[in-house]
Design a protein around this motif. Structure first.
Motif, PDB file in Angstrom:
ATOM      1  N   GLN A 160       1.034  -1.118   0.010  1.00 48.25           N
ATOM      2  CA  GLN A 160      -0.162  -0.046   0.004  1.00 48.25           C
ATOM      3  C   GLN A 160       0.857   1.212  -0.006  1.00 48.25           C
ATOM      4  O   GLN A 160       1.995   1.400   0.420  1.00 48.25           O
ATOM      5  CB  GLN A 160      -1.096  -0.092   1.176  1.00 48.25           C
ATOM      6  CG  GLN A 160      -0.142   0.428   2.577  1.00 48.25           C
ATOM      7  CD  GLN A 160      -1.292   0.196   3.694  1.00 48.25           C
ATOM      8  OE1 GLN A 160      -1.867  -0.768   3.601  1.00 48.25           O
ATOM      9  NE2 GLN A 160      -1.159   1.222   4.817  1.00 48.25           N
ATOM     10  N   ALA A 161       0.445   2.423  -0.641  1.00 46.21           N
ATOM     11  CA  ALA A 161       1.082   3.671  -0.350  1.00 46.21           C
ATOM     12  C   ALA A 161       1.016   4.170   0.975  1.00 46.21           C
ATOM     13  O   ALA A 161      -0.199   4.100   1.794  1.00 46.21           O
ATOM     14  CB  ALA A 161       0.336   4.638  -1.485  1.00 46.21           C
ATOM     15  N   GLY A 162       2.074   4.895   1.169  1.00 47.12           N
ATOM     16  CA  GLY A 162       1.817   5.515   2.643  1.00 47.12           C
ATOM     17  C   GLY A 162       2.267   4.772   3.752  1.00 47.12           C
ATOM     18  O   GLY A 162       1.685   5.407   4.806  1.00 47.12           O
ATOM     19  N   LEU A 163       2.810   3.559   3.760  1.00 41.72           N
ATOM     20  CA  LEU A 163       2.963   2.863   4.661  1.00 41.72           C
ATOM     21  C   LEU A 163       4.173   3.567   5.860  1.00 41.72           C
ATOM     22  O   LEU A 163       4.998   4.188   5.317  1.00 41.72           O
ATOM     23  CB  LEU A 163       3.749   1.754   4.301  1.00 41.72           C
ATOM     24  CG  LEU A 163       4.064   0.471   5.037  1.00 41.72           C
ATOM     25  CD1 LEU A 163       2.735  -0.192   4.979  1.00 41.72           C
ATOM     26  CD2 LEU A 163       4.901  -0.417   4.435  1.00 41.72           C
ATOM     27  N   ASN A 181      13.435   2.959   0.601  1.00 40.97           N
ATOM     28  CA  ASN A 181      13.338   3.462  -0.509  1.00 40.97           C
ATOM     29  C   ASN A 181      12.569   2.310  -1.728  1.00 40.97           C
ATOM     30  O   ASN A 181      11.959   2.863  -2.814  1.00 40.97           O
ATOM     31  CB  ASN A 181      14.626   3.599  -1.382  1.00 40.97           C
ATOM     32  CG  ASN A 181      15.332   4.823  -0.657  1.00 40.97           C
ATOM     33  OD1 ASN A 181      14.948   5.708  -0.072  1.00 40.97           O
ATOM     34  ND2 ASN A 181      16.775   5.052  -0.827  1.00 40.97           N
ATOM     35  N   ALA A 182      12.481   1.171  -1.469  1.00 40.11           N
ATOM     36  CA  ALA A 182      11.713   0.245  -2.230  1.00 40.11           C
ATOM     37  C   ALA A 182      10.263   0.371  -2.112  1.00 40.11           C
ATOM     38  O   ALA A 182       9.463  -0.363  -2.726  1.00 40.11           O
ATOM     39  CB  ALA A 182      12.302  -1.133  -2.053  1.00 40.11           C
ATOM     40  N   LEU A 183       9.535   0.889  -0.990  1.00 36.37           N
ATOM     41  CA  LEU A 183       8.458   0.850  -0.358  1.00 36.37           C
ATOM     42  C   LEU A 183       7.787   1.978  -1.424  1.00 36.37           C
ATOM     43  O   LEU A 183       8.224   2.902  -2.068  1.00 36.37           O
ATOM     44  CB  LEU A 183       8.214   1.192   0.969  1.00 36.37           C
ATOM     45  CG  LEU A 183       8.832   0.142   1.845  1.00 36.37           C
ATOM     46  CD1 LEU A 183       8.881   0.471   3.241  1.00 36.37           C
ATOM     47  CD2 LEU A 183       8.158  -1.235   1.788  1.00 36.37           C
ATOM     48  N   ASN A 184       6.310   1.953  -1.427  1.00 40.26           N
ATOM     49  CA  ASN A 184       5.437   2.537  -1.900  1.00 40.26           C
ATOM     50  C   ASN A 184       4.983   3.969  -1.346  1.00 40.26           C
ATOM     51  O   ASN A 184       3.964   4.051  -0.393  1.00 40.26           O
ATOM     52  CB  ASN A 184       4.170   1.941  -2.469  1.00 40.26           C
ATOM     53  CG  ASN A 184       3.398   2.742  -3.313  1.00 40.26           C
ATOM     54  OD1 ASN A 184       3.481   3.846  -3.733  1.00 40.26           O
ATOM     55  ND2 ASN A 184       2.034   2.347  -3.852  1.00 40.26           N
ATOM     56  N   GLN A 185       5.930   4.966  -1.585  1.00 39.43           N
ATOM     57  CA  GLN A 185       5.797   6.414  -0.911  1.00 39.43           C
ATOM     58  C   GLN A 185       5.633   6.234   0.648  1.00 39.43           C
ATOM     59  O   GLN A 185       4.605   6.616   1.372  1.00 39.43           O
ATOM     60  CB  GLN A 185       4.383   7.164  -1.495  1.00 39.43           C
ATOM     61  CG  GLN A 185       4.562   7.288  -3.030  1.00 39.43           C
ATOM     62  CD  GLN A 185       3.262   7.840  -3.488  1.00 39.43           C
ATOM     63  OE1 GLN A 185       2.042   7.819  -3.256  1.00 39.43           O
ATOM     64  NE2 GLN A 185       3.367   8.850  -4.854  1.00 39.43           N
ATOM     65  N   PRO A 186       6.572   5.650   1.349  1.00 42.13           N
ATOM     66  CA  PRO A 186       6.307   5.539   2.700  1.00 42.13           C
ATOM     67  C   PRO A 186       6.531   6.828   3.658  1.00 42.13           C
ATOM     68  O   PRO A 186       7.090   8.030   2.874  1.00 42.13           O
ATOM     69  CB  PRO A 186       7.575   4.603   3.032  1.00 42.13           C
ATOM     70  CG  PRO A 186       8.675   5.210   2.070  1.00 42.13           C
ATOM     71  CD  PRO A 186       7.911   5.177   0.626  1.00 42.13           C
ATOM     72  N   GLU A 187       6.007   6.766   4.608  1.00 39.55           N
ATOM     73  CA  GLU A 187       5.766   8.074   5.551  1.00 39.55           C
ATOM     74  C   GLU A 187       6.922   7.437   6.724  1.00 39.55           C
ATOM     75  O   GLU A 187       6.780   6.425   7.529  1.00 39.55           O
ATOM     76  CB  GLU A 187       4.607   8.364   6.080  1.00 39.55           C
ATOM     77  CG  GLU A 187       3.527   8.515   5.188  1.00 39.55           C
ATOM     78  CD  GLU A 187       2.273   8.999   5.965  1.00 39.55           C
ATOM     79  OE1 GLU A 187       1.850   8.929   7.034  1.00 39.55           O
ATOM     80  OE2 GLU A 187       1.222   9.209   4.837  1.00 39.55           O
ATOM     81  N   MET A 188       7.811   8.247   7.097  1.00 38.80           N
ATOM     82  CA  MET A 188       8.979   7.844   7.903  1.00 38.80           C
ATOM     83  C   MET A 188       8.852   8.804   8.984  1.00 38.80           C
ATOM     84  O   MET A 188       8.492   9.748   9.013  1.00 38.80           O
ATOM     85  CB  MET A 188      10.425   8.039   7.067  1.00 38.80           C
ATOM     86  CG  MET A 188      10.964   7.045   6.502  1.00 38.80           C
ATOM     87  SD  MET A 188      12.484   7.152   5.787  1.00 38.80           S
ATOM     88  CE  MET A 188      13.240   7.083   7.289  1.00 38.80           C
ATOM     89  N   GLU A 204       0.330   3.279  15.670  1.00 39.02           N
ATOM     90  CA  GLU A 204       0.666   4.229  15.114  1.00 39.02           C
ATOM     91  C   GLU A 204       1.894   4.410  14.007  1.00 39.02           C
ATOM     92  O   GLU A 204       2.354   5.168  13.488  1.00 39.02           O
ATOM     93  CB  GLU A 204       1.041   5.266  16.211  1.00 39.02           C
ATOM     94  CG  GLU A 204       0.015   5.802  17.488  1.00 39.02           C
ATOM     95  CD  GLU A 204       0.458   6.552  18.390  1.00 39.02           C
ATOM     96  OE1 GLU A 204       1.756   7.043  18.402  1.00 39.02           O
ATOM     97  OE2 GLU A 204      -0.359   6.902  19.054  1.00 39.02           O
ATOM     98  N   ALA A 205       2.373   3.111  13.856  1.00 44.19           N
ATOM     99  CA  ALA A 205       3.382   2.761  12.672  1.00 44.19           C
ATOM    100  C   ALA A 205       2.902   1.244  12.391  1.00 44.19           C
ATOM    101  O   ALA A 205       2.419   0.469  12.915  1.00 44.19           O
ATOM    102  CB  ALA A 205       4.594   3.057  13.217  1.00 44.19           C
ATOM    103  N   ASP A 206       3.267   1.041  11.068  1.00 44.45           N
ATOM    104  CA  ASP A 206       3.157  -0.142  10.507  1.00 44.45           C
ATOM    105  C   ASP A 206       4.344  -1.043  10.325  1.00 44.45           C
ATOM    106  O   ASP A 206       4.227  -2.235  10.667  1.00 44.45           O
ATOM    107  CB  ASP A 206       2.627  -0.032   9.079  1.00 44.45           C
ATOM    108  CG  ASP A 206       1.512   0.872   9.031  1.00 44.45           C
ATOM    109  OD1 ASP A 206       0.491   0.590   9.725  1.00 44.45           O
ATOM    110  OD2 ASP A 206       1.463   1.929   8.298  1.00 44.45           O
ATOM    111  N   VAL A 207       5.721  -0.604  10.164  1.00 45.77           N
ATOM    112  CA  VAL A 207       6.636  -1.200   9.876  1.00 45.77           C
ATOM    113  C   VAL A 207       7.834  -0.736  10.713  1.00 45.77           C
ATOM    114  O   VAL A 207       8.206   0.303  10.549  1.00 45.77           O
ATOM    115  CB  VAL A 207       6.701  -1.713   8.198  1.00 45.77           C
ATOM    116  CG1 VAL A 207       8.367  -2.369   8.237  1.00 45.77           C
ATOM    117  CG2 VAL A 207       5.709  -2.294   7.555  1.00 45.77           C
ATOM    118  N   TYR A 208       8.713  -1.723  11.065  1.00 42.61           N
ATOM    119  CA  TYR A 208      10.255  -1.178  11.904  1.00 42.61           C
ATOM    120  C   TYR A 208      11.185  -2.031  11.195  1.00 42.61           C
ATOM    121  O   TYR A 208      11.283  -3.313  11.587  1.00 42.61           O
ATOM    122  CB  TYR A 208      10.260  -1.245  13.319  1.00 42.61           C
ATOM    123  CG  TYR A 208      11.504  -1.083  13.789  1.00 42.61           C
ATOM    124  CD1 TYR A 208      12.483  -0.241  13.188  1.00 42.61           C
ATOM    125  CD2 TYR A 208      11.654  -1.432  15.156  1.00 42.61           C
ATOM    126  CE1 TYR A 208      13.755  -0.252  14.021  1.00 42.61           C
ATOM    127  CE2 TYR A 208      12.892  -1.498  15.729  1.00 42.61           C
ATOM    128  CZ  TYR A 208      13.865  -0.659  15.022  1.00 42.61           C
ATOM    129  OH  TYR A 208      15.018  -0.575  15.888  1.00 42.61           O
TER     130      TYR A 208
END
Length: 261
Positions: A160-163, A181-188, A204-208
């Protein structure tokens, strides 16, 4: 041992240790006293005071359960390899964040059984917030002046976009940058200490992604909080949960997820 009954004593000692840390944090005459360990990581008076308070409490309250602490890491593997159960302690996770006075440091206490974490507490002294989880009992957040809140990790799809990706403030490796950088428009979001895992447990976050060095005591307490909130903490290359009381206490690279679809 009823794991759910650990909430009261563990939350209490974590908060108590946090107060010891804050005494140094807010005292200019003591704050600048910094030593360095053999690996060049910093050691403050706050680390020592919190460690002494936690270890003393655990040894008095549960004298038959050994303690492995970051500040007492030199216990030989031959001595600890047959431990069926032990406490894993990081009295001040995020010492660099403490020194930088950004508030992003925690007190971590975990109970390990058979190389798996079964209970843990993460306390955030500056925020007055504490997270606790025990296997099969859910993950919970305690905040001053608020009712206890059960945590649930967010549901998401990896494409998904904005992960929402949370990363280390001080240890962002090239491999981590390539992954992001390989993700779809991530929010960091950059953050220190085990707070990164807490944010995933809170939804409040999806991936670390963690493609850099960590030790067992850095992650143990927060791992059970993520898992009981519905998330996962998995070794990157093999997709199995982190294990504890290894001969080498260094963690392999790992991923922390919320609830993947």
């Amino acid at each position: 041992m009823n794991l759910s009954e650990l909430a009261s004593p563990l939350v209490g000692i974590a908060i108590d240790a946090g107060q010891k840390i804050l005494e140094v944090y807010h005292d200019e005459s003591r704050f600048g006293e910094i030593d360095y360990k053999a690996d060049d990581s910093p050691l403050t008076e706050a680390d020592r005071l919190a460690n002494e308070r936690i270890v003393s409490f655990l040894e008095n309250y549960w004298p038959d359960i050994p303690v492995l602490s970051e500040e007492g890491r030199d216990i030989p593997y031959e001595e600890r390899k047959d431990w069926a159960r032990f406490w894993l302690v990081d009295p001040l996770d995020g010492t660099k964040e403490f020194i930088n006075r950004n508030g992003e440091f925690t007190v971590n206490i975990a109970l390990i059984e058979g190389q798996q974490v079964v209970a843990g507490v993460v306390h955030v002294p500056v925020q007055g917030v504490t997270y606790f989880a025990a296997k099969g009992s859910g993950a919970w957040k305690y905040a001053e002046g608020a009712p206890r809140q059960q945590l649930q990790a967010a549901s998401f799809s990896m494409d998904q976009a904005g992960l929402r990706v949370v990363c280390s403030r001080n240890h962002l490796s090239e491999a981590t940058k390539a992954y992001i950088n390989a993700l779809n428009q991530p929010e960091m979001v950059n953050m220190g200490s085990s707070l990164k895992l807490a944010k995933i447990a809170e939804g409040e976050a999806d991936v670390y992604p963690r493609f850099g060095p960590t030790m067992e005591w850095d992650i143990g307490a927060a791992q059970i909080i993520v898992e009981e909130a519905g998330g996962q903490v998995l070794i990157h290359e093999v997709g199995t949960p982190l294990q504890y009381n290894k001969e080498n206490l260094l963690n392999p690279f790992f991923m922390v997820y919320g609830q993947r679809k």
